[in-house]
Structures are given as C-alpha cells and as structure tokens.
Design a protein around this motif. Structure first.
Motif, PDB file in Angstrom:
ATOM      1  N   ILE A  92     -36.669  30.318  19.131  1.00 24.03           N
ATOM      2  CA  ILE A  92     -35.717  30.245  20.244  1.00 24.03           C
ATOM      3  C   ILE A  92     -36.453  30.243  21.575  1.00 24.03           C
ATOM      4  N   LEU A  93     -37.495  31.057  21.698  1.00 24.01           N
ATOM      5  CA  LEU A  93     -38.267  31.076  22.946  1.00 24.01           C
ATOM      6  C   LEU A  93     -38.986  29.752  23.178  1.00 24.01           C
ATOM      7  N   VAL A  94     -39.525  29.162  22.127  1.00 28.66           N
ATOM      8  CA  VAL A  94     -40.166  27.850  22.285  1.00 28.66           C
ATOM      9  C   VAL A  94     -39.127  26.838  22.771  1.00 28.66           C
ATOM     10  N   CYS A  95     -37.944  26.895  22.223  1.00 25.62           N
ATOM     11  CA  CYS A  95     -36.870  25.995  22.630  1.00 25.62           C
ATOM     12  C   CYS A  95     -36.458  26.273  24.085  1.00 25.62           C
ATOM     13  N   GLY A  96     -36.260  27.540  24.425  1.00 32.20           N
ATOM     14  CA  GLY A  96     -35.895  27.891  25.796  1.00 32.20           C
ATOM     15  C   GLY A  96     -36.947  27.461  26.796  1.00 32.20           C
ATOM     16  N   ARG A  97     -38.206  27.600  26.417  1.00 31.25           N
ATOM     17  CA  ARG A  97     -39.299  27.164  27.293  1.00 31.25           C
ATOM     18  C   ARG A  97     -39.316  25.646  27.413  1.00 31.25           C
ATOM     19  N   HIS A  98     -39.129  24.961  26.297  1.00 29.19           N
ATOM     20  CA  HIS A  98     -39.126  23.496  26.306  1.00 29.19           C
ATOM     21  C   HIS A  98     -38.095  22.959  27.298  1.00 29.19           C
ATOM     22  N   TRP A  99     -36.902  23.539  27.298  1.00 32.26           N
ATOM     23  CA  TRP A  99     -35.814  23.086  28.163  1.00 32.26           C
ATOM     24  C   TRP A  99     -35.781  23.828  29.505  1.00 32.26           C
ATOM     25  N   THR A 100     -36.700  24.755  29.732  1.00 34.14           N
ATOM     26  CA  THR A 100     -36.699  25.599  30.929  1.00 34.14           C
ATOM     27  C   THR A 100     -35.286  26.153  31.151  1.00 34.14           C
ATOM     28  N   SER A 101     -34.785  26.788  30.136  1.00 35.75           N
ATOM     29  CA  SER A 101     -33.451  27.393  30.164  1.00 35.75           C
ATOM     30  C   SER A 101     -33.604  28.878  30.502  1.00 35.75           C
ATOM     31  N   HIS A 102     -33.361  29.182  31.750  1.00 37.12           N
ATOM     32  CA  HIS A 102     -33.613  30.536  32.250  1.00 37.12           C
ATOM     33  C   HIS A 102     -32.820  31.609  31.502  1.00 37.12           C
ATOM     34  N   HIS A 103     -31.549  31.389  31.303  1.00 39.49           N
ATOM     35  CA  HIS A 103     -30.747  32.424  30.634  1.00 39.49           C
ATOM     36  C   HIS A 103     -31.153  32.575  29.176  1.00 39.49           C
ATOM     37  N   GLU A 104     -31.366  31.451  28.487  1.00 39.23           N
ATOM     38  CA  GLU A 104     -31.810  31.521  27.087  1.00 39.23           C
ATOM     39  C   GLU A 104     -33.141  32.275  27.005  1.00 39.23           C
ATOM     40  N   TRP A 105     -34.064  31.940  27.888  1.00 42.70           N
ATOM     41  CA  TRP A 105     -35.369  32.598  27.908  1.00 42.70           C
ATOM     42  C   TRP A 105     -35.229  34.097  28.174  1.00 42.70           C
ATOM     43  N   THR A 106     -34.497  34.438  29.203  1.00 42.14           N
ATOM     44  CA  THR A 106     -34.370  35.846  29.594  1.00 42.14           C
ATOM     45  C   THR A 106     -33.744  36.678  28.477  1.00 42.14           C
ATOM     46  N   ALA A 107     -32.664  36.188  27.898  1.00 40.04           N
ATOM     47  CA  ALA A 107     -31.989  36.930  26.833  1.00 40.04           C
ATOM     48  C   ALA A 107     -32.870  37.065  25.603  1.00 40.04           C
ATOM     49  N   HIS A 108     -33.503  35.967  25.189  1.00 38.53           N
ATOM     50  CA  HIS A 108     -34.261  35.999  23.930  1.00 38.53           C
ATOM     51  C   HIS A 108     -35.669  36.560  24.099  1.00 38.53           C
ATOM     52  N   LYS A 109     -36.165  36.605  25.294  1.00 42.64           N
ATOM     53  CA  LYS A 109     -37.420  37.325  25.534  1.00 42.64           C
ATOM     54  C   LYS A 109     -37.203  38.807  25.225  1.00 42.64           C
ATOM     55  N   ARG A 110     -36.118  39.349  25.748  1.00 42.92           N
ATOM     56  CA  ARG A 110     -35.788  40.760  25.502  1.00 42.92           C
ATOM     57  C   ARG A 110     -35.569  41.014  24.011  1.00 42.92           C
ATOM     58  N   ILE A 111     -34.786  40.136  23.367  1.00 45.49           N
ATOM     59  CA  ILE A 111     -34.491  40.298  21.946  1.00 45.49           C
ATOM     60  C   ILE A 111     -35.762  40.121  21.113  1.00 45.49           C
ATOM     61  N   MET A 145     -37.878  26.229   6.270  1.00 50.69           N
ATOM     62  CA  MET A 145     -37.999  25.041   7.118  1.00 50.69           C
ATOM     63  C   MET A 145     -36.621  24.543   7.561  1.00 50.69           C
ATOM     64  N   VAL A 146     -35.668  24.529   6.647  1.00 49.29           N
ATOM     65  CA  VAL A 146     -34.313  24.111   7.014  1.00 49.29           C
ATOM     66  C   VAL A 146     -33.748  25.064   8.069  1.00 49.29           C
ATOM     67  N   ASP A 147     -33.924  26.353   7.867  1.00 49.93           N
ATOM     68  CA  ASP A 147     -33.437  27.336   8.839  1.00 49.93           C
ATOM     69  C   ASP A 147     -34.110  27.147  10.193  1.00 49.93           C
ATOM     70  N   LEU A 148     -35.417  26.923  10.204  1.00 47.95           N
ATOM     71  CA  LEU A 148     -36.146  26.732  11.458  1.00 47.95           C
ATOM     72  C   LEU A 148     -35.630  25.511  12.213  1.00 47.95           C
ATOM     73  N   VAL A 149     -35.459  24.400  11.531  1.00 49.60           N
ATOM     74  CA  VAL A 149     -34.972  23.184  12.185  1.00 49.60           C
ATOM     75  C   VAL A 149     -33.544  23.397  12.704  1.00 49.60           C
ATOM     76  N   ALA A 150     -32.713  24.084  11.928  1.00 49.50           N
ATOM     77  CA  ALA A 150     -31.347  24.360  12.369  1.00 49.50           C
ATOM     78  C   ALA A 150     -31.339  25.260  13.609  1.00 49.50           C
ATOM     79  N   ILE A 151     -32.196  26.278  13.633  1.00 44.77           N
ATOM     80  CA  ILE A 151     -32.300  27.154  14.802  1.00 44.77           C
ATOM     81  C   ILE A 151     -32.688  26.333  16.029  1.00 44.77           C
ATOM     82  N   LEU A 152     -33.678  25.477  15.867  1.00 46.32           N
ATOM     83  CA  LEU A 152     -34.112  24.652  17.000  1.00 46.32           C
ATOM     84  C   LEU A 152     -32.989  23.742  17.485  1.00 46.32           C
ATOM     85  N   GLY A 153     -32.297  23.098  16.573  1.00 51.15           N
ATOM     86  CA  GLY A 153     -31.206  22.207  16.972  1.00 51.15           C
ATOM     87  C   GLY A 153     -30.096  22.949  17.687  1.00 51.15           C
TER      88      GLY A 153
END
Length: 190
Positions: free
Chosen positions: A72-91, A152-160
C-alpha cells in the motif's frame, strides 16, 4: 504544494441508501467510514462494494499485515497520495515495518532497507507492476516461489484496489490539508 481543501465531504443529508452503507461499514472491521468512501457514497452501491473489497484486502489476505502495508505504501508513493501515505505509514509502522524502509520508499531510494525475501519480493513486484504494468517471467516465478500463487493474487489485488483509492483521494483532495505528507513532495515516478 499549496494548502488545498477536500472537494467533497460526507453527504450533508444522506439518502437512505447512503445511510445504510455508512451503517454497514461502521459496524464492520474498520469501525468508521474510510476516507475514499466519502466520494464513493455518491454511488451507494459502488461505496458498498468497494468498501467490502477494501475490508477483505486490508484485513483478510494471505499476506502478513506488514507486507500488505508495504504494498500500500509503494502504491501511495507511486501516486503521491498524501492521505493514503499518511494513514498507511502509521498503520505499517504499527504492523512492524521498519521506519528505514518507510523513509526509503518515501525518498524513492533505489534499494530500500528490507529485512526479508518476502519484503523484497513485495517491494520489487509492486514497483515493477506499477512502473511497467507487467511482470517478466523471472520476477513472476520468484514472486510465486516466495509468496505462493495466492500471495501473488492477493498482492496484485491490493495494488489494484489501492490504486483506485489513491486516485479517488487525489481527484477529490480527500484528507487534505490535514494529511499532507511533506516527504512526498518529489513527484517523480517510482
């Protein structure tokens, strides 16, 4: 980045369908309305189905919580999604991610600090898939060898799913300015 406000808030006068979906999510594992659901509520069935998928992918996959959060953090960083990053950094930190790993992902370090083959493969698959939209045969085989087919299926689904979350948060400026993450100011692709 200048200070900006959310484009949509919770519906002021929710329809019965919106209220029903909100009640469902509050009664679920999250216990609250997740940020991307705020705009999704304009289509209550989208909100219902998306939050159910999100609940599954956040809490009930074959991946350890720290690996899900790493993706999730890799995804948040990829999209520069501040809220996603902030929430999932803590989690992610609470789930056991090393702070050095989180800092390196934020900085787009070419070789982030990792502690295991499972972290390495999640990071490599996530970065490759987001940057190149495909996995070569060798990386795919290594991912299956380390995470298993279900992993792998779970990882790809999480990313999507979290790409959809990031784009929703970015488009509607959800969580800003409160969740602004200055460590994400560099906007080059990861």
């Amino acid at each position: 980045m200048s200070v900006i406000a959310p484009r949509l808030g919770m519906p002021a006068d929710p329809t019965p369908e919106q209220a029903e979906v909100v009640a469902e999510v509050v009664a679920g594992k999250r216990g609250k309305v997740p940020a991307p659901m705020i705009p999704w509520l304009r289509n209550p069935e989208l909100a219902r189905r998306a939050q159910r998928l999100g609940e599954l992918l956040r809490f009930d996959t074959s991946l350890e919580p720290e690996l899900s959060e790493l993706a999730i953090l890799v995804c948040g960083r990829h999209w520069t999604s501040h809220h996603e990053w902030t929430a999932h950094k803590r989690i992610g930190l609470a789930a056991g991610l090393d702070p050095r790993t989180v800092e390196d992902i934020a900085a787009r370090a070419p070789s982030p600090y990792i502690r295991s083959d499972r972290e390495r493969i999640v990071l490599q698959v996530a970065r490759t898939l987001l940057a190149e939209t495909r996995l070569d045969d060798a990386l795919y085989a290594e991912g299956v060898a380390i995470l298993g087919e279900t992993g792998m299926v779970d990882l790809v689904a999480i990313l999507g799913y979290y790409c959809m979350v990031a784009l929703t948060l970015n488009a509607f400026q959800i969580g800003l300015p409160d969740s602004f993450a200055p460590e994400l100011l560099d906007t080059e692709a990861c």
